[in-house]
Design a protein around this motif. Sequence first.
Motif, PDB file in Angstrom:
ATOM      1  N   GLU A 109       0.886  17.994  -6.377  1.00 20.74           N
ATOM      2  CA  GLU A 109       1.445  16.666  -6.113  1.00 20.74           C
ATOM      3  C   GLU A 109       2.082  16.626  -4.733  1.00 20.74           C
ATOM      4  N   GLY A 110       2.754  17.714  -4.341  1.00 19.18           N
ATOM      5  CA  GLY A 110       3.378  17.788  -3.021  1.00 19.18           C
ATOM      6  C   GLY A 110       2.352  17.746  -1.905  1.00 19.18           C
TER       7      GLY A 110
ATOM      8  N   LEU B 238       0.831  -1.195   0.000  1.00 21.88           N
ATOM      9  CA  LEU B 238       0.000   0.000   0.000  1.00 21.88           C
ATOM     10  C   LEU B 238       0.871   1.253   0.000  1.00 21.88           C
ATOM     11  N   ALA B 239       1.928   1.245   0.790  1.00 17.68           N
ATOM     12  CA  ALA B 239       2.836   2.392   0.844  1.00 17.68           C
ATOM     13  C   ALA B 239       3.517   2.610  -0.510  1.00 17.68           C
ATOM     14  N   LYS B 240       3.911   1.528  -1.171  1.00 13.70           N
ATOM     15  CA  LYS B 240       4.568   1.656  -2.480  1.00 13.70           C
ATOM     16  C   LYS B 240       3.614   2.233  -3.519  1.00 13.70           C
ATOM     17  N   THR B 241       2.386   1.730  -3.570  1.00 18.36           N
ATOM     18  CA  THR B 241       1.439   2.189  -4.585  1.00 18.36           C
ATOM     19  C   THR B 241       0.893   3.575  -4.279  1.00 18.36           C
ATOM     20  N   SER B 242       1.035   4.039  -3.059  1.00 15.99           N
ATOM     21  CA  SER B 242       0.527   5.354  -2.684  1.00 15.99           C
ATOM     22  C   SER B 242       1.545   6.464  -2.850  1.00 15.99           C
ATOM     23  N   MET B 243       2.768   6.115  -3.200  1.00 17.05           N
ATOM     24  CA  MET B 243       3.802   7.132  -3.382  1.00 17.05           C
ATOM     25  C   MET B 243       3.476   7.992  -4.596  1.00 17.05           C
TER      26      MET B 243
ATOM     27  N   ILE C 214      -0.609  14.590   2.408  1.00 21.58           N
ATOM     28  CA  ILE C 214      -1.865  14.002   2.914  1.00 21.58           C
ATOM     29  C   ILE C 214      -1.766  12.479   2.913  1.00 21.58           C
ATOM     30  N   THR C 215      -1.288  11.908   1.808  1.00 22.44           N
ATOM     31  CA  THR C 215      -1.132  10.455   1.721  1.00 22.44           C
ATOM     32  C   THR C 215      -0.164   9.950   2.780  1.00 22.44           C
ATOM     33  N   GLY C 216       0.918  10.671   2.993  1.00 20.54           N
ATOM     34  CA  GLY C 216       1.900  10.275   4.002  1.00 20.54           C
ATOM     35  C   GLY C 216       1.311  10.245   5.396  1.00 20.54           C
ATOM     36  N   PHE C 217       0.503  11.255   5.734  1.00 22.05           N
ATOM     37  CA  PHE C 217      -0.144  11.271   7.050  1.00 22.05           C
ATOM     38  C   PHE C 217      -1.138  10.126   7.193  1.00 22.05           C
ATOM     39  N   ASN C 218      -1.892   9.838   6.141  1.00 25.47           N
ATOM     40  CA  ASN C 218      -2.845   8.722   6.187  1.00 25.47           C
ATOM     41  C   ASN C 218      -2.119   7.391   6.380  1.00 25.47           C
ATOM     42  N   LEU C 219      -1.040   7.192   5.654  1.00 29.90           N
ATOM     43  CA  LEU C 219      -0.257   5.958   5.793  1.00 29.90           C
ATOM     44  C   LEU C 219       0.361   5.849   7.185  1.00 29.90           C
TER      45      LEU C 219
END
Length: 144
Positions: free
Chosen positions: A92-93, A77-82, A98-103
């Motif tokens: 994109e930043g 999940l972490a790989k595909t969410s990068m 946001i994605t980083g905080f969710n992960l």
Amino acid sequence: MKRFLILFLLLMVAACSNKPGDSEIQSQVLPLLATASTKDIADIKNLRKTNGYETDGNTYTIDIAYDLVFKVNYADLAKTSMPKDSPDGLIEGLQSVITGFNLLGLNVTYGNFKAGDRFVKQDHLTFIKTENGWMLTEPPESPL
């Protein structure tokens, strides 16, 4: 005739129940737990009422439990969410933050989970009696 009267009375009592039935709990709570943000990552299984009590004639509070079963590994999940490289670096930043905080939240809560890992979740919900039956007053806490 007595049998029909007893059957009629039993049906009337069941229709005027003082607590939400299992089907009402399932039909109102399960769709809220299995949201769009959850469905690709995990399944909700074995939703059940564990306790309940009437607070007044029109309000019933229940405790529920359910199994959150992951469909994916945390690492995948972490790989595909990068974020991918894009010409619009600002948007994109922001998306990557946001994605980083969710992960990070998923990792703090569930650790380095694997597909098939099962976590028991619990919640406390309130139903009110309306003209059309029992209604959930607030959505359950998000499982993720």
